[in-house]
Design a protein around this motif. Structure first.
Motif, PDB file in Angstrom:
ATOM      1  N   ASP A   1       1.595  59.134-110.464  1.00 23.92           N
ATOM      2  CA  ASP A   1       2.109  57.773-110.266  1.00 23.92           C
ATOM      3  C   ASP A   1       2.994  57.694-109.028  1.00 23.92           C
ATOM      4  O   ASP A   1       3.070  56.652-108.386  1.00 23.92           O
TER       5      ASP A   1
ATOM      6  N   SER B   1      -6.824  60.419-102.412  1.00 21.95           N
ATOM      7  CA  SER B   1      -5.431  60.272-102.845  1.00 21.95           C
ATOM      8  C   SER B   1      -5.436  59.586-104.217  1.00 21.95           C
ATOM      9  O   SER B   1      -6.482  59.103-104.663  1.00 21.95           O
ATOM     10  N   PRO B   2      -4.295  59.528-104.898  1.00 27.48           N
ATOM     11  CA  PRO B   2      -4.277  58.879-106.212  1.00 27.48           C
ATOM     12  C   PRO B   2      -4.818  57.446-106.208  1.00 27.48           C
ATOM     13  O   PRO B   2      -5.364  56.990-107.211  1.00 27.48           O
ATOM     14  N   ASP B   3      -4.718  56.753-105.051  1.00 29.28           N
ATOM     15  CA  ASP B   3      -5.249  55.386-104.986  1.00 29.28           C
ATOM     16  C   ASP B   3      -6.710  55.337-104.556  1.00 29.28           C
ATOM     17  O   ASP B   3      -7.267  54.268-104.324  1.00 29.28           O
TER      18      ASP B   3
ATOM     19  N   LEU C   1      -6.710  60.751-109.967  1.00 30.45           N
ATOM     20  CA  LEU C   1      -6.626  59.365-109.514  1.00 30.45           C
ATOM     21  C   LEU C   1      -5.690  58.593-110.433  1.00 30.45           C
ATOM     22  O   LEU C   1      -5.600  58.873-111.631  1.00 30.45           O
ATOM     23  N   ALA C   2      -4.993  57.621-109.866  1.00 34.76           N
ATOM     24  CA  ALA C   2      -4.088  56.768-110.639  1.00 34.76           C
ATOM     25  C   ALA C   2      -4.853  55.541-111.125  1.00 34.76           C
ATOM     26  O   ALA C   2      -5.789  55.093-110.467  1.00 34.76           O
TER      27      ALA C   2
ATOM     28  N   GLY D   1       2.396  59.144-106.290  1.00 36.20           N
ATOM     29  CA  GLY D   1       1.570  59.203-105.088  1.00 36.20           C
ATOM     30  C   GLY D   1       1.165  60.588-104.634  1.00 36.20           C
ATOM     31  O   GLY D   1       0.508  60.723-103.599  1.00 36.20           O
TER      32      GLY D   1
ATOM     33  N   SER E   1      -0.967  63.759-104.197  1.00 33.73           N
ATOM     34  CA  SER E   1      -2.395  64.055-104.285  1.00 33.73           C
ATOM     35  C   SER E   1      -2.562  65.459-104.840  1.00 33.73           C
ATOM     36  O   SER E   1      -2.538  66.439-104.109  1.00 33.73           O
TER      37      SER E   1
END
Length: 178
Positions: free
Chosen positions: A27, A155-157, A35-36, A29, A31
């Protein structure tokens, strides 16, 4: 803060706190392969798999506590091939957002490096998101950049980002060059 190596039983006892740390890290950010938004059930399942790997001797895990709360963790993935027993991969260095900026990441990193050297490991390697705060930590801790791979991981996003590979000689290998 205390940093201790955990066995399978202790890791299992800490599953909930470690799952919370993992979701907090994603959460925030970082990596680290997820994934978030990362659900708690998924984080719990991932840590359960780590417990089995600890029991099998494939991974070593250290956990940092700030009082009675889990504040961070780091792991070493240990090789299973005869020609690679001198090296290990540093994986999943995580520090809770609440504990960041107080040197805990550096302490976890140093703990894993020293433990590796004590067991005869002479080479560590890792990958990290290029231009991330983690990359700055590794560079400042004496790790050597080996190269960058474009669009290596999301990346998480979900955005593809480059990854930089690092290595560090530890123990006898680190002192042989001095």
């Amino acid at each position: 803060m205390t940093v201790t190596r955990v066995d399978e039983a202790r890791l299992t006892a800490l599953l909930g706190e470690l799952a919370d740390l993992l979701t907090d890290t994603v959460d925030g950010g970082a990596s680290i392969g997820f994934l978030a938004p990362l659900g708690r059930d998924e984080a719990l399942a991932w840590w359960r798999e780590r417990a089995a790997a600890v029991a099998a001797g494939r991974i070593a895990v250290w956990v940092a506590h700030d009082g009675d709360r889990v504040a961070g963790t780091v792991s070493l993935a240990l090789p299973d091939k005869p020609n690679s027993r001198h090296r290990a991969e540093l994986v999943k260095l995580m520090v809770s957002r609440e504990a960041r900026g107080r040197g805990l990441g550096r302490r976890l990193l140093a703990t894993a490096e020293k433990a590796a050297a004590r067991t005869g490991i002479t080479l560590l390697h890792l990958d990290t998101e290029t231009d991330s705060p983690a990359e700055h930590l590794y560079r400042s801790a004496g790790w050597t950049r080996a190269g960058t791979i474009p669009d290596y991981a999301a990346s998480p996003d979900g955005v593809l980002r480059p990854t930089t590979l690092y290595f560090k000689q530890v123990g006898a290998a680190a002192t042989a060059g001095t």
